[in-house]
Design an enzyme around this catalytic site. Structure first.
Site, short mmCIF file in Angstrom:
data_model
loop_
_atom_site.label_atom_id
_atom_site.label_comp_id
_atom_site.label_asym_id
_atom_site.label_seq_id
_atom_site.Cartn_x
_atom_site.Cartn_y
_atom_site.Cartn_z
N CYS A 4 0.87 -1.19 0.00
CA CYS A 4 0.00 0.00 0.00
C CYS A 4 0.90 1.23 0.00
CB CYS A 4 -0.92 0.00 1.22
SG CYS A 4 -1.85 1.55 1.39
N CYS A 7 0.46 3.47 3.09
CA CYS A 7 1.12 2.90 4.28
C CYS A 7 2.61 3.16 4.22
CB CYS A 7 0.86 1.40 4.38
SG CYS A 7 -0.78 0.97 5.01
N ASP A 30 -0.52 16.10 -2.47
CA ASP A 30 -0.95 15.19 -3.53
C ASP A 30 -0.05 15.39 -4.75
OD1 ASP A 30 -4.05 13.85 -4.40
OD2 ASP A 30 -2.47 14.18 -5.88
N HIS A 46 -3.83 1.28 8.35
CA HIS A 46 -4.50 1.03 7.07
C HIS A 46 -6.01 0.79 7.26
CE1 HIS A 46 -4.77 -0.16 2.83
NE2 HIS A 46 -5.73 -0.97 3.27
N ASN A 84 -13.16 10.06 -1.67
CA ASN A 84 -13.80 9.20 -2.66
C ASN A 84 -13.88 7.79 -2.13
OD1 ASN A 84 -14.08 11.26 -4.68
ND2 ASN A 84 -11.88 11.09 -5.08
N GLY A 90 -14.30 7.21 -8.14
CA GLY A 90 -12.95 7.31 -8.67
C GLY A 90 -11.86 7.07 -7.65
N HIS A 95 -6.60 3.21 0.49
CA HIS A 95 -6.24 3.55 1.87
C HIS A 95 -6.95 4.88 2.12
CE1 HIS A 95 -2.96 3.88 5.22
NE2 HIS A 95 -3.80 4.90 5.37
N HIS A 97 -8.29 8.36 2.48
CA HIS A 97 -7.62 9.66 2.39
C HIS A 97 -8.66 10.74 2.16
CE1 HIS A 97 -7.64 7.65 -1.55
NE2 HIS A 97 -7.79 8.84 -2.10
N HIS A 99 -9.02 14.43 0.72
CA HIS A 99 -8.38 15.50 -0.05
C HIS A 99 -8.72 16.83 0.61
CE1 HIS A 99 -7.76 13.10 -3.90
NE2 HIS A 99 -8.69 12.37 -3.31
#
Ligand code: 5GP
Ligand code: ZN
Length: 111
Positions: A4, A7, A30, A46, A84, A90, A95, A97, A99
């Site tokens: 991952c 991770c 990002d 995770h 998402n 998408g 893992h 996240h 944004h």
């Protein structure tokens, strides 16, 4: 979790520009950079997505996202926090996240 990428970033085993980290979360820029501020906030542990996260994890990541935006100077002007979940949204990295996007007018609804 083996293989991952997030991770690995959390463990400092893969490169990233980290803007905040503590025992629970890591925030980093990002690679795709869709806005002047585009940071991802992840739990160290995770979790595949928001659908798998318990309330404490979801809350900790959300609070950290607001902190990143505030510390970057966007508390007044505003920002967007989005996560998402699954293929229609998408989600490309499994893992969890959030944004954090800021620094330009953000269209609504997204995509
Ligand atoms: P998703 O599409 O799953 O909502 O968002 C995944 C995000 O992770 C994308 O915006 C993509 O640019 C970013 N990303 C994917 N791989 C990496 C990486 O190795 N490092 C960083 N910093 N960002 C990544
Ligand atoms: Zn992971």
């Amino acid at each position: 979790m083996a293989d991952c990428i997030f991770c690995k970033i959390a463990a400092h085993e893969a490169p990233a520009t980290i803007v905040h980290e503590d025992e629970d979360v890591v925030a980093f820029e990002d690679l795709g950079h869709r806005a002047p501020l585009h940071v991802l906030v992840i739990p160290r542990r995770h979790v595949a997505s928001l659908a798998e996260a318990d309330a404490a994890t979801a809350g900790t990541v959300a609070a950290a996202a607001a902190r990143v935006a505030r510390e970057a100077g966007y508390a007044e002007r505003g920002y967007r926090v989005v996560t998402n979940v699954g293929p229609d949204a998408g989600q490309s990295v499994p893992h969890l996240h959030f944004h954090v996007l800021a620094g330009r007018p953000l269209g609504w609804p997204p995509g």
